[in-house]
Design a protein around this motif. Structure first.
Motif, PDB file in Angstrom:
ATOM      1  N   GLY A  44       3.530   1.850  42.700  1.00 39.65           N
ATOM      2  CA  GLY A  44       2.082   1.989  42.746  1.00 39.65           C
ATOM      3  C   GLY A  44       1.613   3.033  43.735  1.00 39.65           C
ATOM      4  N   GLU A  45       0.310   3.079  43.949  1.00 42.66           N
ATOM      5  CA  GLU A  45      -0.294   4.039  44.868  1.00 42.66           C
ATOM      6  C   GLU A  45       0.218   3.786  46.284  1.00 42.66           C
ATOM      7  OE1 GLU A  45      -4.769   5.440  46.336  1.00 42.66           O
ATOM      8  OE2 GLU A  45      -4.435   3.448  45.475  1.00 42.66           O
ATOM      9  N   PHE A  46       0.446   4.876  47.013  1.00 49.71           N
ATOM     10  CA  PHE A  46       0.887   4.759  48.401  1.00 49.71           C
ATOM     11  C   PHE A  46      -0.099   5.517  49.265  1.00 49.71           C
ATOM     12  CE2 PHE A  46       3.376   5.870  52.182  1.00 49.71           C
ATOM     13  CZ  PHE A  46       3.937   4.630  52.485  1.00 49.71           C
ATOM     14  N   THR A  47      -0.738   4.794  50.195  1.00 52.16           N
ATOM     15  CA  THR A  47      -1.758   5.393  51.052  1.00 52.16           C
ATOM     16  C   THR A  47      -1.266   5.483  52.493  1.00 52.16           C
ATOM     17  OG1 THR A  47      -2.754   3.219  51.438  1.00 52.16           O
ATOM     18  CG2 THR A  47      -3.640   4.544  49.622  1.00 52.16           C
ATOM     19  N   GLN A  48      -1.762   6.496  53.207  1.00 48.30           N
ATOM     20  CA  GLN A  48      -1.440   6.695  54.613  1.00 48.30           C
ATOM     21  C   GLN A  48      -2.737   6.918  55.386  1.00 48.30           C
ATOM     22  OE1 GLN A  48       2.679   8.588  55.242  1.00 48.30           O
ATOM     23  NE2 GLN A  48       1.678  10.059  53.917  1.00 48.30           N
ATOM     24  N   PRO A  49      -2.750   6.598  56.678  1.00 45.32           N
ATOM     25  CA  PRO A  49      -3.969   6.822  57.466  1.00 45.32           C
ATOM     26  C   PRO A  49      -4.457   8.258  57.324  1.00 45.32           C
ATOM     27  CG  PRO A  49      -2.411   5.532  58.737  1.00 45.32           C
ATOM     28  CD  PRO A  49      -1.693   5.954  57.478  1.00 45.32           C
ATOM     29  N   PRO A  50      -5.751   8.458  57.161  1.00 45.75           N
ATOM     30  CA  PRO A  50      -6.279   9.792  56.862  1.00 45.75           C
ATOM     31  C   PRO A  50      -6.139  10.772  58.019  1.00 45.75           C
ATOM     32  CG  PRO A  50      -8.066   8.244  57.243  1.00 45.75           C
ATOM     33  CD  PRO A  50      -6.816   7.433  57.211  1.00 45.75           C
ATOM     34  N   PHE A  51      -5.659  11.961  57.682  1.00 42.99           N
ATOM     35  CA  PHE A  51      -5.586  13.062  58.639  1.00 42.99           C
ATOM     36  C   PHE A  51      -6.258  14.309  58.070  1.00 42.99           C
ATOM     37  CE2 PHE A  51      -2.778  10.406  60.966  1.00 42.99           C
ATOM     38  CZ  PHE A  51      -2.755  10.899  62.264  1.00 42.99           C
ATOM     39  N   ASP A  52      -7.194  14.105  57.144  1.00 41.25           N
ATOM     40  CA  ASP A  52      -7.909  15.237  56.558  1.00 41.25           C
ATOM     41  C   ASP A  52      -8.668  16.040  57.600  1.00 41.25           C
ATOM     42  OD1 ASP A  52      -6.975  14.270  54.180  1.00 41.25           O
ATOM     43  OD2 ASP A  52      -8.860  13.332  53.572  1.00 41.25           O
ATOM     44  N   ALA A  53      -9.100  15.386  58.666  1.00 42.81           N
ATOM     45  CA  ALA A  53      -9.871  16.080  59.705  1.00 42.81           C
ATOM     46  C   ALA A  53      -9.017  17.032  60.526  1.00 42.81           C
ATOM     47  CB  ALA A  53     -10.547  15.063  60.620  1.00 42.81           C
ATOM     48  N   ASP A  54      -7.699  16.919  60.386  1.00 44.34           N
ATOM     49  CA  ASP A  54      -6.796  17.833  61.090  1.00 44.34           C
ATOM     50  C   ASP A  54      -6.684  19.122  60.266  1.00 44.34           C
ATOM     51  OD1 ASP A  54      -4.964  18.814  62.916  1.00 44.34           O
ATOM     52  OD2 ASP A  54      -3.264  17.763  62.025  1.00 44.34           O
ATOM     53  N   VAL A  55      -7.791  19.828  60.160  1.00 42.20           N
ATOM     54  CA  VAL A  55      -7.911  20.942  59.224  1.00 42.20           C
ATOM     55  C   VAL A  55      -6.890  22.033  59.496  1.00 42.20           C
ATOM     56  CG1 VAL A  55      -9.452  22.726  58.340  1.00 42.20           C
ATOM     57  CG2 VAL A  55     -10.368  20.465  58.923  1.00 42.20           C
ATOM     58  N   ASP A  56      -6.693  22.385  60.738  1.00 39.20           N
ATOM     59  CA  ASP A  56      -5.781  23.477  61.074  1.00 39.20           C
ATOM     60  C   ASP A  56      -4.367  22.994  61.394  1.00 39.20           C
ATOM     61  OD1 ASP A  56      -7.756  25.457  60.788  1.00 39.20           O
ATOM     62  OD2 ASP A  56      -8.527  25.039  62.801  1.00 39.20           O
ATOM     63  N   ASN A  57      -4.112  21.728  61.108  1.00 42.01           N
ATOM     64  CA  ASN A  57      -2.775  21.166  61.320  1.00 42.01           C
ATOM     65  C   ASN A  57      -2.317  21.321  62.773  1.00 42.01           C
ATOM     66  OD1 ASN A  57      -0.438  19.812  60.364  1.00 42.01           O
ATOM     67  ND2 ASN A  57       0.663  21.755  60.213  1.00 42.01           N
ATOM     68  N   LEU A  58      -3.239  21.032  63.695  1.00 43.66           N
ATOM     69  CA  LEU A  58      -2.918  21.136  65.114  1.00 43.66           C
ATOM     70  C   LEU A  58      -2.266  19.868  65.654  1.00 43.66           C
ATOM     71  CD1 LEU A  58      -6.173  22.826  66.478  1.00 43.66           C
ATOM     72  CD2 LEU A  58      -4.023  23.938  65.847  1.00 43.66           C
ATOM     73  N   GLY A  59      -2.580  18.730  65.034  1.00 41.00           N
ATOM     74  CA  GLY A  59      -2.111  17.476  65.577  1.00 41.00           C
ATOM     75  C   GLY A  59      -2.874  17.109  66.827  1.00 41.00           C
ATOM     76  N   GLY A  60      -2.386  16.087  67.537  1.00 38.49           N
ATOM     77  CA  GLY A  60      -3.051  15.636  68.741  1.00 38.49           C
ATOM     78  C   GLY A  60      -4.178  14.659  68.446  1.00 38.49           C
TER      79      GLY A  60
END
Length: 525
Positions: free
Chosen positions: A80-96
């Protein structure tokens, strides 16, 4: 003194943009779920489950979490569907991470092609944990979590984060201030699960250089410090409760053992003897021939003479101008000769205050041996000035001993090994009681020390990054967590265990098609 960094070519990382590919064509109708039901797959664990790499969580890094890779393969047989905590706001893939606009975890590590590295990518994190989601996800891996944290109410209470009483990652998603990680995971009604928890119950002690406490005999984890080792009985009880809960509705799953810390680059990269007249190999720190002679005359020689008089001359030897020399470290298991050294130095004409300082500094000092594990984080400390130390006795590892937080000495390594073995025994026994599959990650990561051959014929190692091993390294730049290729290898090992234990036929992934480290032409906004 500036340490010699590892320099890497940008061309060596052209594969970093490659998209992951399946090793087998997914249209093969012979694939089967076997005795397993993947319609609701839930993963619980810590950073190794979350997809943590290069020192943080990031938008792209999370995509390569081993549970996410597994879920893609499960989908072939009805997963089935597999979801992960959203990290869409990490637009530039900086992390932190941010907390109300303040940085509480730095950006991810990268290689700057111009300066070497690794170093944190320039920029400010854009993930603020006060933007909460209050939602359970299929990937319930929580970076930093120990076994008992999965059962702890309030571990996701945002109000406790500034006080160090709650986990910032779980605080983003906890369904309520009193929610537990396991409770939120169970709200997904799992039919299949993976459980890789327990690493931090011993790893935090090791990565701190053994500054924590072995809590064996203390049955109250609420009193533990962040770097402490969990009591084995507490661990077994907590682990049993976790497994009983996960299987309460008939779910099947895979549990994973805890790796031996000596198998990961965080403990195997920096040599115990990097000091030399000139740079000889990777990791060496050039001291200079004249400096070595001066050190022998003014420090190592007199220090050895004094220690010899006290019957402890083997602690210190003169430096060799033609080879590699060991670091100067503090060993808290040694008898403290500070009073004797202070008295001897005073009699030799040293000003009393300086004599007392040197006596305390060298009272438990010795040179490192091959049995000592120098932490990867210590590389930056070698040659740096400890606070309050007067020149010329102000060079960490050279004229001033590295401290407990810099080194894992044999007695500490032994404590770690004992705890790891005990935890793994409990994991296997509890798994067997429920007929669960076991992925022996301890064995797999130990194979990396000598070389692990994967299905595509490639041999991977547990080496840290160098120009000669760049394409075969499975660890990210923090030296603890895998890179995307490493998570692919982990996913494959889990898939093979599932195929064997649950009579499934799931497609594997090809680790060689996954990216390695990030190299940028320059590290600037």
């Amino acid at each position: 003194m500036k340490n010699k960094f590892i320099y890497l070519s940008v061309l060596a990382f052209v594969f970093a943009g490659c998209e992951p590919e399946f090793e087998n064509e997914l249209s093969d109708s012979n694939y089967s779920a076997g005795d397993a039901d993947f319609s609701s797959y839930v993963a619980i664990g810590n950073s190794l489950t979350a997809g943590f790499m290069d020192g943080t969580m990031s938008r792209v890094g999370q995509q390569y979490s081993f549970p996410n890779l597994l879920a893609q393969q499960f989908a072939v047989v009805g997963g089935g569907e597999f979801t992960q905590p959203p990290f869409d706001a990490d637009v530039d893939n900086l992390g932190g991470l941010l907390f109300n606009g303040n940085v509480i975890q730095p950006t991810r590590l990268i290689i700057d092609a111009g300066d070497g590295g690794p170093e944190n990518i320039a920029g400010t994190p854009t993930i603020d944990i006060t933007n909460q989601f209050a939602m359970a996800y299929n990937n319930m891996g929580v970076p930093g979590a120990k076994s008992f944290h999965l059962l702890a109410e309030g571990y996701g209470n945002i109000a406790g984060v500034p006080l160090g009483q709650a986990n910032p990652y779980f605080a983003r998603t906890a369904t309520s201030p009193t929610a537990t990680v396991l409770g939120d995971a169970m709200s997904k009604n799992p039919t299949f699960f993976t459980n890789w928890i327990g690493n931090n119950d011993v790893l935090a002690f090791a990565t701190s250089g053994g500054t924590g406490v072995n809590q064996e005999g203390n049955m109250n984890p609420a009193t533990y410090g962040s770097n402490d080792i969990t009591d084995p009985t507490v661990f077994a009880g907590v682990y049993s409760q976790i497994i009983n809960t996960l299987t309460s509705n008939g779910a099947k799953g895979v549990v994973a053992t805890i790796p031996d810390v000596t198998s990961i680059p965080f403990f195997t990269t920096v040599p115990y003897n990097p000091l030399s007249a000139s740079v000889i190999g990777d990791g060496d720190a050039a001291v200079g021939q004249a400096t070595i002679q001066q050190l022998n005359q003014q420090l190592y020689g007199p220090l050895k003479q004094a220690l010899t008089a006290f019957g402890q001359g083997s602690r210190i030897n003169l430096l060799n101008p033609n080879g590699n020399n060991p670091l100067l470290i503090t060993d808290e298991t040694l008898s403290n000769l500070a009073p004797q050294l202070t008295a001897a130095l005073t009699m030799a004409g040293f000003e009393p205050q300086l004599a007392a300082f040197l006596g305390n500094a060298y009272g438990r000092a010795r040179q490192a041996t091959a049995s000592d594990l120098v932490l990867l984080s210590t590389r930056a400390a070698i040659g740096a000035a400890p606070q309050g130390a007067p020149a010329p006795f102000n060079l960490f590892g050279i004229t001033y001993p590295l401290q407990d937080q810099h080194i894992l000495i044999p007695s500490e390594t032994s404590v770690v090994a004992t705890a790891t073995a005990s935890f793994n025994q409990s994991i296997r026994q509890i798994a067997a009681s429920k007929n669960l599959a076991v992925a022996d990650m301890n064995q797999i990561l130990n194979q990396l020390v000598s070389g692990l051959r994967t299905e595509d014929g490639q041999i991977y190692t547990a080496d840290y990054f160098s120009t000669s091993t760049i394409s075969t390294v499975l660890f990210s730049l923090d030296g603890i967590h895998p890179n995307a290729r490493g998570y692919a290898v982990i996913a494959n090992e889990v898939l093979k265990v599932i195929n064997d234990h649950y009579n499934a036929k799931l497609p594997l992934v090809s680790a060689g098609n996954y990216p390695g480290a990030t190299v940028l032409p320059s590290n600037a906004n």
